[in-house]
Design an enzyme around this catalytic site. Structure first.
Site, PDB file in Angstrom:
ATOM      1  CG  HIS A 172      -1.645  -0.743   1.535  1.00 31.70           C
ATOM      2  ND1 HIS A 172      -3.054  -1.547   0.133  1.00 31.70           N
ATOM      3  CD2 HIS A 172      -1.857  -2.082   1.602  1.00 31.70           C
ATOM      4  CE1 HIS A 172      -3.859  -2.191   0.796  1.00 31.70           C
ATOM      5  NE2 HIS A 172      -3.415  -3.281   2.020  1.00 31.70           N
ATOM      6  CB  VAL A 173       3.312   2.905  -1.377  1.00 33.19           C
ATOM      7  CG1 VAL A 173       3.733   1.654  -2.701  1.00 33.19           C
ATOM      8  CG2 VAL A 173       4.984   3.376  -1.448  1.00 33.19           C
TER       9      VAL A 173
END
EC number: 2.8.2.-
Length: 410
Positions: A172-173
């Protein structure tokens, strides 16, 4: 008389040469005599019949090669693969060590997964596929840090780039620009969903978790107060609580806009930059509501990673395992609350519809028809559907309590 005959040059045809002192300016008309004179003056132009045949054969090969090049859109595939394998080596340096092999498919893939958009289902599939196809699945234990400082970006890009290839990195980035720091830009993939659906899924997941464990939500949000945990979704929206208002609702676009500070501000700048990155850096951005078609296109685009993914996804045992990620205790807000959410998330919806249109265009190119009907538009808002399910795991709704009871009986 004899002297006159010596002065007069005889023409090969029997007559006198009309230009005894050479051809006039402008050149002579074509004739055997003038041709012989030119050959005698330019002896280096002489060539044998064998040389003439060789030149004509070379010209024929060149013409045929050019024709095949144009018809085929470029050189043959095996030549491209050979050049890719050899790199820029020449005869002079071919006697050194052999060049490193460049894989004939994307050897660096990044899935910067958007939260609550089916990513846990996809990662579960990737774990099976990585063992089956032998690629390196690189996952991160960091789930709550999507925005990075410059040094953190450099460090993460360095760690990703040095991973054993072929790899698929997932975390998650927000979008990372590898080329900005001198790295090779990888192939990006991602999946998004209806923004209101995503928000509701996240809202209830933070409070009550999923079917994987009764205390799952306590582990994720241990400091959440009871009155906050059981806060009614309509009250949160209508009373404008921070969790239900901007900038918290501006969530999907930054994953595609990037790490620039303006990517966190709801507005046209972040929206347009996100669209640009989708066009230039993402191989595929799918729609969760049509997950089977997303997996089918991934299998066609990246067969070395996703070959056979659709059959694994449709397997009954995998579907039961996938249902463990469904958020529990999720309720539907009132139409008034949905209208407010829709107005607050107008940029998110503009981006969602843009991606959806691009995805459907890609499906049409592959002969796939969209099986999901469009929700009816209303004057001011529409209620996204379905609001009841986390992911399109099953075609029909099922009784979760009965399903769990059946599992525990086994």
């Amino acid at each position: 008389m004899k002297q006159q005959q010596q002065q007069q040059q005889q023409h090969p045809g029997g007559g006198a040469d009309p230009w005894p002192h050479g051809a006039p300016l402008g050149g002579a008309p074509p004739g055997l005599g003038s041709w012989k004179r030119r050959v005698s003056l330019l002896p280096f132009l002489r060539f044998s019949l064998r040389d003439y045949g060789f030149c004509m054969a070379t010209l024929l090969v060149f013409c045929l090669g050019s024709l095949f090049y144009q018809l085929g859109g470029g050189p043959p595939r095996f030549l491209l693969d050979l050049r890719q394998y050899l790199g820029n080596s020449t005869y002079l340096d071919d006697h050194g060590p052999p060049p490193s092999k460049v894989l004939p498919f994307p050897s660096q893939v990044v899935y910067n997964r958007v939260g609550k958009c089916g990513s846990r289902t996809v990662v579960l599939l990737l774990r099976i596929l990585s063992e089956k196809h032998g690629f390196n699945l690189v996952t991160s234990d960091i789930h709550n840090k999507t925005r990075l400082t410059k040094n953190e970006q450099m460090e993460l890009i360095k760690n990703i780039s040095t991973a054993e290839q072929p790899y698929l990195f997932t975390r998650h980035v927000h979008f990372l620009n590898f080329s900005r720091f001198g790295g090779d830009q990888p192939v990006y993939i991602n999946i998004i969903r209806d923004p209101v659906n995503r928000f509701l899924s996240n809202y209830f997941f933070r409070r009550f978790g999923d079917w994987r464990g009764e205390q799952n939500h306590m582990i994720r949000t241990p400091s959440m107060r009871q009155e906050e945990r059981y806060l009614d979704i309509n009250e949160c929206i209508l009373e404008n609580y921070p969790e239900c208002s901007n900038p918290r609702l501006f969530y999907i676009i930054p994953y595609f806009c990037g790490q620039h500070p303006r990517c966190r501000e709801p507005g046209e700048w972040a929206l347009e930059r996100a669209k640009l990155n989708v066009n230039e850096n993402f191989l595929l951005v799918g729609i969760l509501e049509e997950l089977e078609d997303v997996l089918l296109l991934l299998e066609r685009f990246l067969p070395h990673y996703f070959k056979g993914v659709l059959s694994i996804y449709k397997d009954p045992e995998h579907r039961k395992l996938g249902n463990m990620t469904v958020t529990v205790k999720k309720t539907v807000p009132s139409p008034e609350a949905v209208q407010i959410l829709y107005q607050r998330m107008r940029y998110e919806y503009e981006f969602y519809h843009y991606v959806k249109e691009q995805f459907h265009l890609l499906k049409r190119k592959f002969g796939l028809k969209s099986r999901v009907s469009h929700p009816p538009l209303r004057p001011q808002f529409f209620i996204p559907t379905p609001l009841e399910t986390e992911e399109p795991i099953d075609d029909e709704e099922q009784d979760d309590a009965k399903w769990l009871e059946d599992i525990y009986k086994r």
